[in-house]
Design a protein around this motif. Structure first.
Motif, short mmCIF file in Angstrom:
data_model
loop_
_atom_site.label_atom_id
_atom_site.label_comp_id
_atom_site.label_asym_id
_atom_site.label_seq_id
_atom_site.Cartn_x
_atom_site.Cartn_y
_atom_site.Cartn_z
N PRO A 1 0.81 -1.22 0.00
CA PRO A 1 0.00 0.00 0.00
C PRO A 1 0.84 1.28 0.00
CG PRO A 1 -0.92 -1.59 1.53
CD PRO A 1 0.41 -2.13 1.10
N ALA B 1 -0.06 7.07 5.25
CA ALA B 1 -0.39 7.18 3.82
C ALA B 1 -1.85 7.44 3.52
CB ALA B 1 0.08 5.92 3.10
N ALA C 1 -4.54 4.36 1.04
CA ALA C 1 -3.60 3.24 1.18
C ALA C 1 -4.22 2.10 1.97
CB ALA C 1 -2.32 3.74 1.86
#
Length: 320
Positions: A200, A265, A269
């Motif tokens: 991810p 993130a 993600a």
């Protein structure tokens, strides 16, 4: 100083080689020679002033290591291994690589009079299992619940015995699950622990095969490599009669890993991780303890990561 490394083409082996070359010394001595051994020829490395020999060989075959051992290495890192899920799927392969190779290496050290050689073997949290106390320590009885753990535990006992007899100066580092590994997923049962963060972070999908409440004992690659170096620098007298101990990892749950991913993130993600239960993987990983007291390692000067965010940040910095 002459250092030999089995499993030198692997993930840890390559990083250990790079770190040793960047340091230039080990235990206060200049590194003059590296012998890198694996089933495939280890990669070429830039090594000014260091003689590097790269060998492709099957170290499970008796006598194959004799030419290396005859040169009397000062330190041997024994990192060669078949990982957990692969060893569980193929008992004969796991026994040959994870146990027989260790015995062949120890017999070779004995035959070539390497009593003063420091032998550092990477063992695993998988050596533990069964009915365990809530918090595990180095002296908790080993009851591995998979073949990989059993093979590592048997190798530990051999190294302890050969060290007791004064045939080699062994030390065994039990490694936590290593995250975040770069590259692609491998056959290790714990491979998902890196994948659900690494993929991810790189904008790719990942699969989580275990429940979110599963906890694991983890350590970053950087800290593991530093531990391997520190382990070789310790005097044998400091280790006492029992030469195996757990490195100082940290305990994190899968849910905490995913929350850290979200914090770093974002939700986009996190959405890349899909949950697909895999009973085989869950059975292997859930048998490993996740909470340790690592007082002995800390007293010997080993150091771990501060927290999971530190591990993630170190990965991002290394990959930048």
């Amino acid at each position: 100083m002459h250092i030999a490394i089995t499993g030198a083409a692997g993930f840890l082996g390559q990083r250990l080689v790079a770190r040793l070359l960047s340091r230039g010394t080990l235990a206060g001595q200049a590194i003059r020679r590296l012998t890198l051994i694996d089933m495939v020829e280890p990669p070429v490395v830039a090594a000014d002033g260091v003689e590097v020999t790269r060998l492709a060989m099957d170290i499970t075959e008796p006598g194959r290591l004799d030419p290396v051992l005859a040169t009397k290495p000062d330190v041997i890192y024994h990192l060669a291994a078949v990982v957990s899920a692969a060893a569980e799927a193929d008992l004969a392969l796991g026994m040959r690589v994870n146990f027989d190779a260790t015995r062949v290496l120890l017999e070779g050290c004995h035959a070539h009079g390497l009593a003063g050689t420091r032998l550092v073997m990477a063992s695993s949290v998988a050596a533990y299992g069964g009915e365990l106390p809530e918090v595990v320590d180095d002296m908790t009885a080993l009851q591995p619940q998979n073949s990989y753990g059993a093979q590592k535990a048997m190798s530990e006992l051999l190294i302890n015995d050969y060290s007791r007899r004064g045939l080699v100066d062994g030390r065994v580092l039990r490694l936590p699950t290593i995250i975040i590994r770069p590259g692609r997923p491998n056959a290790a049962a714990s491979s998902f622990a890196s994948s659900i963060l690494r993929e991810p972070l790189n904008g790719e999908a990942a699969v989580c095969p275990v429940p979110s409440d599963l906890s694991m004992f983890v350590m970053s690659p950087q800290k593991v490599v530093e531990a391997l170096i520190h382990g070789a620098e310790l005097a044998g007298d400091a280790l006492g009669s029992f030469r195996a101990f757990m490195l100082p990892g940290i305990t994190v749950s899968v849910a905490e890993m995913l929350e850290t991913l979200r914090q770093v993130a974002g939700d986009e993600a996190l959405a890349l991780v899909r949950h697909e239960p895999d009973p085989r993987i869950s059975a292997i990983v859930s048998a490993w303890p996740s909470r340790f007291t690592t007082r002995r390692a800390l007293e010997l000067g080993f150091r771990g990561d501060g927290d999971l965010r530190e591990i993630v940040d170190a990965y991002l910095k290394a990959e930048a």
